[in-house]
Design a protein around this motif. Structure first.
Motif, PDB file in Angstrom:
ATOM      1  N   THR A   2     -11.224   2.519  -3.976  1.00 63.58           N
ATOM      2  CA  THR A   2     -10.337   1.520  -3.376  1.00 63.58           C
ATOM      3  C   THR A   2      -8.925   1.692  -3.915  1.00 63.58           C
ATOM      4  O   THR A   2      -8.697   2.354  -4.919  1.00 63.58           O
ATOM      5  CB  THR A   2     -10.825   0.107  -3.692  1.00 63.58           C
ATOM      6  N   LYS A   3      -8.029   1.059  -3.228  1.00 61.66           N
ATOM      7  CA  LYS A   3      -6.605   1.202  -3.522  1.00 61.66           C
ATOM      8  C   LYS A   3      -6.225   0.499  -4.840  1.00 61.66           C
ATOM      9  O   LYS A   3      -6.771  -0.547  -5.169  1.00 61.66           O
ATOM     10  CB  LYS A   3      -5.862   0.551  -2.360  1.00 61.66           C
ATOM     11  N   GLU A   4      -5.314   1.113  -5.588  1.00 60.93           N
ATOM     12  CA  GLU A   4      -4.845   0.465  -6.822  1.00 60.93           C
ATOM     13  C   GLU A   4      -3.489  -0.196  -6.564  1.00 60.93           C
ATOM     14  O   GLU A   4      -2.589   0.413  -5.998  1.00 60.93           O
ATOM     15  CB  GLU A   4      -4.707   1.489  -7.949  1.00 60.93           C
ATOM     16  N   TYR A   5      -3.392  -1.468  -6.967  1.00 58.89           N
ATOM     17  CA  TYR A   5      -2.129  -2.202  -6.784  1.00 58.89           C
ATOM     18  C   TYR A   5      -1.425  -2.337  -8.114  1.00 58.89           C
ATOM     19  O   TYR A   5      -2.043  -2.602  -9.141  1.00 58.89           O
ATOM     20  CB  TYR A   5      -2.404  -3.604  -6.225  1.00 58.89           C
ATOM     21  N   LYS A   6      -0.109  -2.173  -8.062  1.00 57.42           N
ATOM     22  CA  LYS A   6       0.675  -2.426  -9.280  1.00 57.42           C
ATOM     23  C   LYS A   6       1.592  -3.608  -9.001  1.00 57.42           C
ATOM     24  O   LYS A   6       2.799  -3.533  -9.192  1.00 57.42           O
ATOM     25  CB  LYS A   6       1.489  -1.186  -9.644  1.00 57.42           C
ATOM     26  N   THR A   7       1.022  -4.664  -8.467  1.00 55.66           N
ATOM     27  CA  THR A   7       1.852  -5.773  -7.986  1.00 55.66           C
ATOM     28  C   THR A   7       1.538  -7.088  -8.690  1.00 55.66           C
ATOM     29  O   THR A   7       1.550  -8.138  -8.085  1.00 55.66           O
ATOM     30  CB  THR A   7       1.656  -5.946  -6.471  1.00 55.66           C
ATOM     31  N   ILE A   8       1.195  -7.017  -9.993  1.00 51.35           N
ATOM     32  CA  ILE A   8       0.991  -8.267 -10.728  1.00 51.35           C
ATOM     33  C   ILE A   8       2.321  -9.000 -10.803  1.00 51.35           C
ATOM     34  O   ILE A   8       3.323  -8.435 -11.259  1.00 51.35           O
ATOM     35  CB  ILE A   8       0.474  -7.989 -12.155  1.00 51.35           C
ATOM     36  N   SER A   9       2.323 -10.251 -10.328  1.00 51.83           N
ATOM     37  CA  SER A   9       3.600 -10.980 -10.357  1.00 51.83           C
ATOM     38  C   SER A   9       3.669 -11.934 -11.543  1.00 51.83           C
ATOM     39  O   SER A   9       4.742 -12.309 -11.973  1.00 51.83           O
ATOM     40  CB  SER A   9       3.782 -11.768  -9.062  1.00 51.83           C
ATOM     41  N   GLN A  10       2.506 -12.316 -12.057  1.00 51.82           N
ATOM     42  CA  GLN A  10       2.526 -13.301 -13.128  1.00 51.82           C
ATOM     43  C   GLN A  10       1.242 -13.181 -13.943  1.00 51.82           C
ATOM     44  O   GLN A  10       0.174 -12.866 -13.408  1.00 51.82           O
ATOM     45  CB  GLN A  10       2.614 -14.702 -12.508  1.00 51.82           C
ATOM     46  N   ILE A  11       1.359 -13.442 -15.249  1.00 48.61           N
ATOM     47  CA  ILE A  11       0.169 -13.491 -16.111  1.00 48.61           C
ATOM     48  C   ILE A  11       0.222 -14.821 -16.839  1.00 48.61           C
ATOM     49  O   ILE A  11       1.242 -15.153 -17.463  1.00 48.61           O
ATOM     50  CB  ILE A  11       0.162 -12.335 -17.128  1.00 48.61           C
ATOM     51  N   ALA A  12      -0.826 -15.615 -16.737  1.00 50.05           N
ATOM     52  CA  ALA A  12      -0.817 -16.940 -17.369  1.00 50.05           C
ATOM     53  C   ALA A  12      -2.181 -17.203 -17.951  1.00 50.05           C
ATOM     54  O   ALA A  12      -3.167 -17.307 -17.217  1.00 50.05           O
ATOM     55  CB  ALA A  12      -0.460 -18.017 -16.340  1.00 50.05           C
ATOM     56  N   GLY A  13      -2.263 -17.288 -19.287  1.00 52.88           N
ATOM     57  CA  GLY A  13      -3.558 -17.504 -19.928  1.00 52.88           C
ATOM     58  C   GLY A  13      -4.515 -16.423 -19.476  1.00 52.88           C
ATOM     59  O   GLY A  13      -4.156 -15.238 -19.451  1.00 52.88           O
ATOM     60  N   PRO A  14      -5.718 -16.762 -19.063  1.00 53.42           N
ATOM     61  CA  PRO A  14      -6.687 -15.737 -18.647  1.00 53.42           C
ATOM     62  C   PRO A  14      -6.502 -15.289 -17.199  1.00 53.42           C
ATOM     63  O   PRO A  14      -7.348 -14.566 -16.670  1.00 53.42           O
ATOM     64  CB  PRO A  14      -8.024 -16.451 -18.819  1.00 53.42           C
ATOM     65  N   LEU A  15      -5.415 -15.745 -16.549  1.00 55.59           N
ATOM     66  CA  LEU A  15      -5.246 -15.453 -15.128  1.00 55.59           C
ATOM     67  C   LEU A  15      -4.151 -14.439 -14.866  1.00 55.59           C
ATOM     68  O   LEU A  15      -3.154 -14.392 -15.567  1.00 55.59           O
ATOM     69  CB  LEU A  15      -4.861 -16.735 -14.368  1.00 55.59           C
TER      70      LEU A  15
END
Ligand SMILES: Nc1ncnc2c1ncn2[C@@H]1O[C@H](COP(=O)(O)OP(=O)(O)OP(=O)(O)O)[C@@H](O)[C@H]1O
Ligand SMILES: [Mg+2]
Lengths: 461, 578
Positions: A2-15
């Motif tokens: 499957t396709k790999e995304y490098k589009t994490i927009s935010q990291i908050a706690g475990p999310l």
């Protein structure tokens, strides 16, 4: 692939929040590739065309916006096979014992579907645990979910292990297969369980999942589901009777609360999520017996009550779901009584279907009810004695006061390796009841008094 | 906008869709698998849907279709003896289609389309019909005659009426304007079925449970709540009511509770015989089981499904009782959905409309004159599961504002195995006055006084207990010691009732009356004897007292009681003689 995304927009706690994806399925399993080459796993909690929210099981430590995210297109599954028996796995299901990977016969969804109530068989096979307070007063049956409500520093582990060692269905010598899931317990506690399993050879018929105190908290949300999936597989595909021990439910609930907070949900009572009842039910209800299938899943989990408070949301919601509870008492423990089971707040709701003439003995219910009533009354009188002194009691009341003491000393107390059969338990009950005036035995039918009361029994013989 | 839209977002049971023309409460089919859902909010071109099935793996972009119908139940012959999930899918059918575990994407009709029923018309060609009228009957189970009703909104003149064996969807009656009637009708669950008039309840629901019938009765058509902490006896009490109440139809809703409990009912009810008709209880029962691990949106719906079925039998002229175990789980389902919708939370996170929903539900109870002209009733008994057993929480409080009977379960009583663990000091019934004349006529003119005396004694006991806690019972004057003893007899011999004892599980009114009267008269005699100088120790030792303790378990109650009353006379006269 499957396709790999490098589009994490935010990291908050475990999310983590991922943008600009193609459609991603709800609850889908996610792999997150870190720059250092390691991989973490997560699960989709919320998905839309704009943004996907993922909870990361191993925690978000070390993640940044450069990580690659792959959506696997399927929900989380556990590879199962009969070779699971004897294995020690991590809280995420990876082998910890240096053994090979499980060669799967099947891969099962870990959320587990609800048993159709119409497909259930009401549990009724008496399990003799060899512990009087359980067998005599709060009988466990095959397919039941009956947790231990305990507190920190109390001997719940000893009791759980004693049950795992001694539990047998009456008339069969076949031990239960054990699925053991640790959630956030200390390494030392885990070792205590493991060494007992090894010492008694129980490990051969056990599957162990270990999420320890220093393992990520989010992982705790899947550990019990892996364990229950393994248990269901062994029970329903391999006809085994499985005893599941989950410990500690409280750590599981804390992880649930942590997740809720991270998602900025409106919290329910004392900060626990409003859906905690439903969530816990999705674990506890995975016990039972299914029509036409030979195996069964019995749950005997451990829950430590924060502050010894039974009204705390964790024991409270659990009690509303499980089929009773075995309550461990600090007071009895301080008195040096093992197992310190306080029978009064304890309960087994399935007891009535598991006991009686054909299952245990005809007088079982009556003896249990009478012991309950007499012990409750004796305990109340202790409070009174503390105020007015023993002399102010009537003769009748003094007998009840003594009964309570004897009950704790002879019925409740037993050895950690003492395996009492049900007859022994009931005859101890009768010996104690015989100390009360016979007219006070209002819960017992005359015919049983004639047959089992030591005074009459002696005459008959 | 059109009839086909697509999924925009998924969060658990809540799905947001776009591009679909919807009305509130429309039923929609969501995603590739066509999962059933219901529109519960509309904003712009987005609609919010609660989905009645598991949503794992469902993706944005999948299509959604609108059925244009509101969530409805199918009403007609075949409801009795059924077990449904929260949206009226028969669980046996689901088991056939999906196996032992509930998966998804399966639809199932509430009523069988194969089964044929013998329809006997009661109207003829040319008769004028209005909504709710009875047009014929079907023998649904051995003792229940199913009355086929004209759907409420339909009227006209009969142009053709059939007789014979039909399936529920076959036409049995045609009206002059061409409208065709079948034995089955559909009704949207969230809308109460209309009645001609509400009546005042005046007959007690006889439950065979002494503390309920004796101290805190509910009227047929009344409402009662039974709140209590876990393990205090809500389910056992509800099941006892379902078993022994003298209503013709029972609707039992297991709402968010245990699977094993429902299995238990399923195994037990076909075996137990209705004391009045001698037929298996199952023949008068409809079960709805949406257990705690089944989808939460269907749990929310289950209560409405149940009450709509109850209304339908009420409209035929039957007395129906409905047990909902537990209304708290229903309220929590509302809370779960509401919080997914990010609605403004009210007290303890429950939605602001909680109180309104609860009262709308209990409002559907009542004794009525149905559209058919027949009288029918629905008695609603709701279990409440307050967190921590604390009755000050919102569900208990809002419920108590509505219902007329409060059976307060007490963990302390349950712990000492005093069952039913209903607290006699905190519980109440607002029907006792209105039911007075009924007891005078059907039980005894003494009944009301007897009950009041017993209640007074229990009240007195609790006052005396406070003193005992300070000084011990031996320090009380002897007549008060005796009062305590008689109160104990009322509690243990009369109020305690073992649901699992083959005889004691059900206690007819007549037996209740005799038992209580005997205990009270033992008390009177004992006080007389004491006044006459008999030593209290001797009175306490009387055998007749111990015998009264167990007489409730006797199969031949009347005989056994007769013997005891006789020996009671003898014992007291001997005491006097001394
Ligand atoms: N009338 C009764 N006679 C005998 N036993 C009873 C009676 N009522 C309750 N019990 C006992 O109490 C136990 C718990 O009762 P029950 O299951 O009805 O509690 P509950 O209030 O429904 O609890 P929960 O809220 O957890 O569902 C039963 O399993 C039974 O052993
Ligand atoms: Mg219950």
């Amino acid at each position: 692939m499957t396709k790999e995304y490098k589009t994490i927009s935010q990291i908050a706690g475990p999310l983590i929040f991922v943008e600009k994806t193609e459609p991603v399925g709800y609850n889908e399993l996610v792999n997150i590739n870190l720059p250092d080459g390691t991989t973490k796993r997560g699960q989709v909690l919320d998905t839309s065309n704009d943004i996907v929210v993922v909870q990361v099981f191993e925690g978000t430590g070390g993640l940044n916006r450069d990580c690659g995210v792959r959506f696997t297109g399927e929900t989380i599954k556990l590879p199962v096979s009969k070779d699971l028996l004897g294995r020690i796995l991590s809280g995420a299901g990876e082998p910890l014992d240096g053994g090979p990977r499980i060669v799967p016969e099947d891969r099962l969804e870990i959320t587990g579907a609800a048993i159709n109530p119409y497909a259930r068989l009401p549990p009724k096979d008496f399990i003799q645990t060899g512990i009087s307070t359980i067998d005599g007063m709060n009988t466990l049956v095959r397919g039941q979910k009956l947790p231990i409500f305990s507190g920190s520093g109390l001997p719940h582990n000893e009791i759980a292990l004693q049950i795992a060692r001694q539990a047998r269905v009456r008339g069969s010598n076949e031990p239960f297969a054990v699925v053991f899931a640790a959630m956030g317990i200390t390494n030392e506690e885990a070792q205590y369980f493991m060494s007992d399993f090894e010492r008694t050879g129980a490990l051969e018929r056990a599957v162990v999942f270990l999420n320890l105190a220093d393992d990520p908290a989010v992982e705790r949300l899947i550990t019990p589901r892996l364990a229950l999936t393994a248990a269901e597989y062994l029970a329903y595909e391999h006809d085994m009777h499985v005893l599941v021990i989950l410990t500690d439910i409280t750590n599981y609930c804390e992880a649930l609360r942590q997740m809720g907070a991270a998602r900025e949900e409106v919290p329910g009572r004392r900060g626990y999520p409003g859906y905690m009842y439903t969530d816990l039910a999705s674990l506890y209800e995975r016990a039972g017996v299914v029509k036409g299938r030979k195996g069964s899943v019995t749950q005997f989990s451990i829950l430590s009550m924060p502050g010894d408070d039974i009204t705390h949301p964790i024991p409270d919601l659990s009690g509303y779901i499980t089929e009773g509870q075995i309550v461990i008492s600090r007071e009895l423990h301080r008195k040096g009584i093992y197992p310190p089971v306080n029978v009064l707040p304890s309960l087994s709701r399935l007891m009535n279907s598991g006991i009686g003439a054909t299952r245990t003995r005809e007088d079982h219910k009556a003896v249990s009810d009478q012991c309950y009533a007499a012990y409750a009354e004796g305990k109340d009188l202790r409070g009174l004695v503390a105020i007015v002194g023993k002399d102010a009691l009537s003769e009748r009341d003094k007998k009840f006061l003594e009964f309570a003491d004897m009950f704790e000393d002879r019925f409740v107390r037993q050895g950690i390796d003492e395996n009492r059969d049900i007859e022994t338990t009931l005859s101890i009950g009768w010996e104690l009841l015989a100390e009360l005036p016979e007219a006070q035995l209002t819960r017992i039918d005359n015919k049983y008094i004639q047959k089992y009361h030591p005074a009459h029994k002696a005459k008959q013989e | 906008m059109k009839n086909k839209g697509e999924i925009y977002r998924i969060s658990g049971p809540v799905v947001i869709i776009t591009g679909l023309n919807t009305k509130m409460y429309d039923v929609v089919k969501v995603g590739k698998e066509g999962l059933m859902g219901e529109v519960i909010g509309i904003e712009g071109d987005k609609s919010t849907v609660q989905v009645y099935e598991e949503t794992s793996g469902v993706r944005p972009g999948e299509s959604v279709e609108n059925t244009g119908m509101s969530l409805s139940v199918e009403l007609g012959p075949g409801l009795l003896e059924s077990i449904y999930d929260g949206i009226q899918r028969p669980l046996p059918v689901l088991k056939d289609k999906m196996g032992d575990f509930i998966t998804r994407g399966v639809t199932a009709n509430g009523l069988s389309r194969e089964k044929e029923w013998d329809f006997v018309p009661t109207v003829k060609k040319g008769d004028k019909l209005n909504g709710g009228d009875i047009i014929g009957t079907v023998q649904e189970t051995q003792n229940i005659e199913h009355r086929i009703l004209v759907p409420p909104a339909i009227s006209g003149t009969v142009s053709e009426i059939k007789k014979g064996k039909f399936k529920v969807d076959e036409v049995i009656c045609t009206l002059a304007d061409g409208k065709m009637l079948t034995m089955m009708q559909k009704w949207p669950v969230r809308k109460p079925r209309p009645v001609s008039k509400k009546l005042t309840p005046s007959t007690p629901l006889i439950t065979g449970q002494r503390i309920l019938d004796g101290l805190f009765p509910v009227a047929k058509g009344g409402t009662a709540a039974i709140p209590g902490p876990f393990g205090s006896g809500k389910t056992v009490t509800q099941q006892q009511l379902a078993k022994w109440s003298d209503t013709e139809i029972v609707v039992y809703i297991g709402c968010g509770e245990r699977g094993n409990e429902m299995a238990d009912v399923l195994y037990e009810f076909p075996e137990i015989k209705d004391p009045k008709t001698g037929r298996p209880l199952m023949e008068r029962t409809v079960l709805i089981a949406n257990t705690s691990n089944m989808p939460v949106a269907a749990r929310e719906a289950s209560v409405y499904t149940g009450i709509t079925i109850a209304e339908y039998y009420r409209d035929m002229g039957y007395d129906v009782s409905l047990m909902a175990d537990s209304t708290s789980r229903w309220a929590e389902a509302m809370r779960e959905i509401s919080s997914r919708l990010e609605e403004m939370p009210g007290e303890e996170g429950y939605p602001a409309y909680l109180a309104a929903r609860l009262s709308e539900f209990y409002e559907r109870a009542g004794k009525v004159k149905a559209l058919s002209g027949k009288n029918g009733s629905i008695t609603v008994i709701g279990a409440v599961s307050p967190p921590g057993g604390d009755f000050s929480e919102p569900i208990t409080q809002n419920t108590l504002r509505i219902v007329k009977v409060f059976w307060a379960l007490d963990a302390k009583l349950a712990q000492r195995r005093h069952f039913p663990s209903i607290n006699w000091l905190n519980s109440y019934s607002l029907y006792t006055k209105a039911l007075g004349p009924w007891y005078d006529e059907h039980v005894s003119p003494d009944w009301v006084n007897l009950r009041n005396d017993a209640m007074e004694l229990l009240q007195k006991e609790s006052e005396l207990q406070e003193i005992v806690q300070l000084v011990g019972s031996d320090a009380l004057p002897e007549d008060q010691q005796l009062t305590l003893e008689v109160a104990r007899m009322i509690r243990e011999y009369f109020l305690q009732q073992n649901a699992y004892h083959e005889v004691d599980t059900f206690c007819p009114m007549d037996k209740q009356f005799k038992l209580l009267k005997s205990i009270m008269s033992w008390g009177d005699k004992a006080h007389n004897a004491l006044d006459g100088g008999a030593p209290i120790e001797d009175i306490m030792k009387l055998k007749s007292k111990d015998e009264l303790a167990k007489v409730k378990y006797e199969k031949e109650f009347d005989n056994a009681l007769g013997v005891i009353l006789k020996s009671m006379e003898d014992e007291f006269s001997k005491l006097r003689g001394k």
